[in-house]
Design a protein around this motif. Structure first.
Motif, mmCIF file in Angstrom:
data_model
loop_
_atom_site.group_PDB
_atom_site.id
_atom_site.type_symbol
_atom_site.label_atom_id
_atom_site.label_comp_id
_atom_site.label_asym_id
_atom_site.label_seq_id
_atom_site.Cartn_x
_atom_site.Cartn_y
_atom_site.Cartn_z
ATOM 1 N N LEU A 166 0.838 -1.204 0.000
ATOM 2 C CA LEU A 166 0.000 0.000 0.000
ATOM 3 C C LEU A 166 0.872 1.252 0.000
ATOM 4 O O LEU A 166 1.895 1.305 0.683
ATOM 5 C CB LEU A 166 -0.910 0.021 1.229
ATOM 6 N N PRO A 167 0.473 2.277 -0.745
ATOM 7 C CA PRO A 167 1.238 3.531 -0.724
ATOM 8 C C PRO A 167 1.027 4.283 0.585
ATOM 9 O O PRO A 167 0.207 3.882 1.423
ATOM 10 C CB PRO A 167 0.638 4.313 -1.895
ATOM 11 N N GLU A 168 1.759 5.347 0.754
ATOM 12 C CA GLU A 168 1.560 6.209 1.919
ATOM 13 C C GLU A 168 0.148 6.777 1.870
ATOM 14 O O GLU A 168 -0.244 7.405 0.880
ATOM 15 C CB GLU A 168 2.587 7.339 1.899
ATOM 16 N N LEU A 169 -0.618 6.547 2.912
ATOM 17 C CA LEU A 169 -2.001 6.993 2.928
ATOM 18 C C LEU A 169 -2.092 8.458 3.354
ATOM 19 O O LEU A 169 -1.186 8.993 4.006
ATOM 20 C CB LEU A 169 -2.811 6.099 3.857
ATOM 21 N N ALA A 197 -8.335 23.708 2.751
ATOM 22 C CA ALA A 197 -8.341 24.260 1.405
ATOM 23 C C ALA A 197 -8.214 23.187 0.331
ATOM 24 O O ALA A 197 -8.384 23.470 -0.856
ATOM 25 C CB ALA A 197 -7.205 25.276 1.253
ATOM 26 N N GLY A 198 -7.926 21.958 0.734
ATOM 27 C CA GLY A 198 -7.716 20.890 -0.247
ATOM 28 C C GLY A 198 -6.503 21.135 -1.112
ATOM 29 O O GLY A 198 -6.461 20.769 -2.289
ATOM 30 N N ALA A 199 -5.458 21.739 -0.508
ATOM 31 C CA ALA A 199 -4.319 22.223 -1.282
ATOM 32 C C ALA A 199 -3.160 21.239 -1.387
ATOM 33 O O ALA A 199 -2.239 21.460 -2.180
ATOM 34 C CB ALA A 199 -3.814 23.540 -0.678
ATOM 35 N N ILE A 200 -3.161 20.174 -0.602
ATOM 36 C CA ILE A 200 -1.986 19.301 -0.557
ATOM 37 C C ILE A 200 -1.627 18.731 -1.932
ATOM 38 O O ILE A 200 -0.459 18.794 -2.346
ATOM 39 C CB ILE A 200 -2.179 18.183 0.481
ATOM 40 N N TRP A 245 7.576 20.381 6.594
ATOM 41 C CA TRP A 245 7.368 21.792 6.281
ATOM 42 C C TRP A 245 7.438 22.681 7.521
ATOM 43 O O TRP A 245 7.362 23.913 7.401
ATOM 44 C CB TRP A 245 6.009 21.976 5.607
ATOM 45 N N GLY A 246 7.544 22.091 8.691
ATOM 46 C CA GLY A 246 7.643 22.870 9.913
ATOM 47 C C GLY A 246 6.403 23.697 10.202
ATOM 48 O O GLY A 246 6.503 24.842 10.649
ATOM 49 N N MET A 247 5.242 23.108 9.999
ATOM 50 C CA MET A 247 3.990 23.836 10.159
ATOM 51 C C MET A 247 3.333 23.499 11.486
ATOM 52 O O MET A 247 3.463 22.383 12.000
ATOM 53 C CB MET A 247 3.030 23.502 9.007
ATOM 54 N N THR A 248 2.607 24.459 12.036
ATOM 55 C CA THR A 248 1.821 24.217 13.235
ATOM 56 C C THR A 248 0.574 23.409 12.876
ATOM 57 O O THR A 248 0.220 23.269 11.700
ATOM 58 C CB THR A 248 1.382 25.536 13.883
ATOM 59 N N ASP A 249 -0.111 22.889 13.884
ATOM 60 C CA ASP A 249 -1.356 22.163 13.634
ATOM 61 C C ASP A 249 -2.360 23.050 12.914
ATOM 62 O O ASP A 249 -3.056 22.611 11.991
ATOM 63 C CB ASP A 249 -1.966 21.670 14.949
ATOM 64 N N HIS A 250 -2.448 24.318 13.334
ATOM 65 C CA HIS A 250 -3.396 25.246 12.724
ATOM 66 C C HIS A 250 -3.041 25.495 11.261
ATOM 67 O O HIS A 250 -3.940 25.508 10.392
ATOM 68 C CB HIS A 250 -3.404 26.571 13.491
ATOM 69 N N LYS A 284 0.920 13.977 8.300
ATOM 70 C CA LYS A 284 1.809 14.080 9.459
ATOM 71 C C LYS A 284 3.259 14.273 9.016
ATOM 72 O O LYS A 284 3.999 15.063 9.604
ATOM 73 C CB LYS A 284 1.669 12.839 10.330
ATOM 74 N N ARG A 285 3.659 13.542 7.987
ATOM 75 C CA ARG A 285 5.038 13.672 7.500
ATOM 76 C C ARG A 285 5.277 15.056 6.904
ATOM 77 O O ARG A 285 6.290 15.701 7.191
ATOM 78 C CB ARG A 285 5.318 12.599 6.445
#
Length: 502
Positions: free
Chosen positions: A319-322, A347-350, A334-339, A328-329
């Motif tokens: 299975l690929p990375e879900l 935004a559906g931007a990933i 990216w060093g981002m906060t939870d918010h 989480k990775r």
């Protein structure tokens, strides 16, 4: 009942507890149909991709699509389901014009995957676990085209046309257990669940899951019960809802409609409903059959399916990375906060950000443009981010032009606007509109001299050592050059000309 007769959403939730069940149909991206060798390619002439098997001709025998079974197992594993050691197909008998065999080959009491769950994140970061009842294999129906009416539905049509190209295309139906405890957030949970499921299906590579093309569609089952009562109310089933926004709207409308009927002393009919995109309402379809009405019985022309445990574990390991693991990775990378990560998720931007990075943009620049200018445009137009008419490669090119100094941020926003308006690729827009940054010392020098001459008092401050005042002259040059000057070089030229007195 019309929309104006609905009770308010708040009043409905003050009295009743909503219970949902979501049934999602996913068209698998196999090259051939589930039980025959006919092509599944979209856009072919009507009825050109059919054969005696998918048309239900006497004597034609089905053969199971092996890739369809493999895809079903992958979906089940990704949904934390148990995979059946032995299962079989059944005939679901009912007459409908777009069912050429007068029965649908499906699975009834022995699905290939069952008893799973999917965790979904709501907009504020709360995680809600949706329990999965089953995921089973079946085939799609044909397509009816109702002609002569105003709505495209059978009511009011003069005649109907039938295209059986879609009949027999592999489907996976994913059915949740009753979703309880969501309360006022039930419509949001429904939308978040379908969104997460869509991303999971796409990550597995078993379907493009494009809802606008019918490759993934959701039936929204909903009932209300007074608070404190354990027994579920009578449910309605809003069929074939084909966008995330519509799933949320359908659930919300049905909560208000059910409450209005119950408040007036009426009874909810167990029926199918049609969703209307234009106003978010639903209207009655047909009285909903119970399982016994379909006269299920084991399919006599297909052997049972008994996936070897070694094969199932091989599929699990491959299975690929879900999506949940990927998020989480990426948050850590990216060093981002939870918010901040939740904002990207909402935004559906990933997918767009990752595709832009793959096209050569640094991750911070990819995030900047998708979550900034492009998210703003999507909000203004009421579109999903991925529906904007700009590609990740084009966004990456804009980022590259900024990095190399050909554009500044202001000009880059103009280029993005032009690309969205259909004026071409970023390089074409820059050339046609003459938007490139001016960095030639000759042209900049003239603009600097004019700014100094027109702002003598500011120039004197700089000569007296107040270097911070240079910002005003930089602004004057930028205004004169319509924002196209290289601001850093302009500042250097100003300070060279107005070196503080010794």
């Amino acid at each position: 009942m019309t929309v104006t007769e609905l009770v308010s959403y708040e009043d409905a939730l003050a009295t009743y507890d909503p219970v949902m069940g979501l049934e999602v149909h996913v068209e698998l991206g196999t090259k051939t149909k589930m039980f025959c060798g006919c092509s599944t390619t979209l856009g072919a002439d009507p009825n050109s991709q059919t054969c005696p098997t998918c048309l239900g001709m006497p004597g034609a025998l089905p053969v199971v699509n092996a890739i369809g079974i493999e895809s079903a197992i992958k979906i089940g594993l990704a949904l934390n389901c148990e995979i059946a050691e032995w299962c079989r197909f059944a005939r679901k008998n009912y007459f409908y014009p777009d069912m050429p065999k007068n029965f649908q080959t499906s699975q009834y009491d022995e699905p290939i995957a069952f008893n799973g769950y999917l965790d979904v994140s709501l907009e504020d970061g709360e995680v809600f676990r949706v329990q999965i009842e089953r995921a089973h294999m079946e085939e799609d129906t044909g397509k009816s085209l109702h002609v002569g009416g105003a709505t495209g539905r059978i009511h009011g049509a003069s005649h109907s046309l039938l295209d059986y190209n879609r009949a027999g295309i592999p489907l996976i139906e994913i059915v949740t257990k009753p979703i309880e405890g969501a309360g006022e957030r039930a419509p949001e949970v429904a939308k978040a669940y379908v969104a997460e499921l869509r991303e999971l299906i796409k990550a597995l590579g078993v379907s493009e899951a494009r809802m606008e093309m019918g490759q993934m569609r959701c039936d929204v089952n909903l009932s209300l019960r007074p608070y404190g009562r354990e027994k579920f109310g009578t449910r309605s089933e809003t069929k074939n809802v084909n966008s995330l926004r519509s799933v949320e709207r359908a659930a919300r409308f049905e909560i208000q409609r059910h409450a209005a009927v119950l408040n007036d002393g009426g009874a909810i009919l167990q029926e199918t409903r049609h969703f209307h995109e234009e106003d978010g309402s639903t209207t009655a379809g047909r009285i909903k059959d119970n399982a016994e009405d379909y006269r299920y019985f084991p399919e006599p022309d297909l052997v049972p399916i008994a996936p070897a445990r070694a094969w199932v574990e091989e599929l699990r390991a491959g299975l690929p990375e879900l999506p949940s693991v990927q998020r989480k990775r990426l948050q850590a990378d990216w060093g981002m906060t939870d918010h901040e990560m939740q904002s990207v998720l909402n935004a559906g931007a990933i997918p767009s950000i990752l595709a832009t990075i793959a096209a050569g943009a640094p991750s911070d620049q990819a995030r900047k443009w998708w979550m900034g200018e492009l998210a703003r445009r999507a909000n203004e137009t009421g579109q999903e981010l991925t529906a904007l008419p700009i590609t990740p490669a084009q966004v990456a090119r804009v980022a590259a032009l900024v990095a190399e100094g050909s554009l500044n941020d202001k000009l880059a926003r103009q280029v993005i606007d032009a690309v969205l308006d259909g004026e071409g690729d970023p390089d074409e827009v820059v050339e046609k509109r003459g938007l490139a940054v001016v960095s030639d010392d000759g042209a900049l020098g003239t603009a600097v001299d004019e700014a100094i001459a027109g702002n003598a008092a500011i120039a004197d401050k700089i000569r007296d050592g107040k270097v911070a005042a240079a910002g005003a002259l930089v602004g004057a040059v930028m205004k004169a050059t319509r924002g196209q000057a290289d601001a850093a070089r302009v500042r250097e030229l100003i300070l060279e000309r107005l070196a503080p007195k010794e």
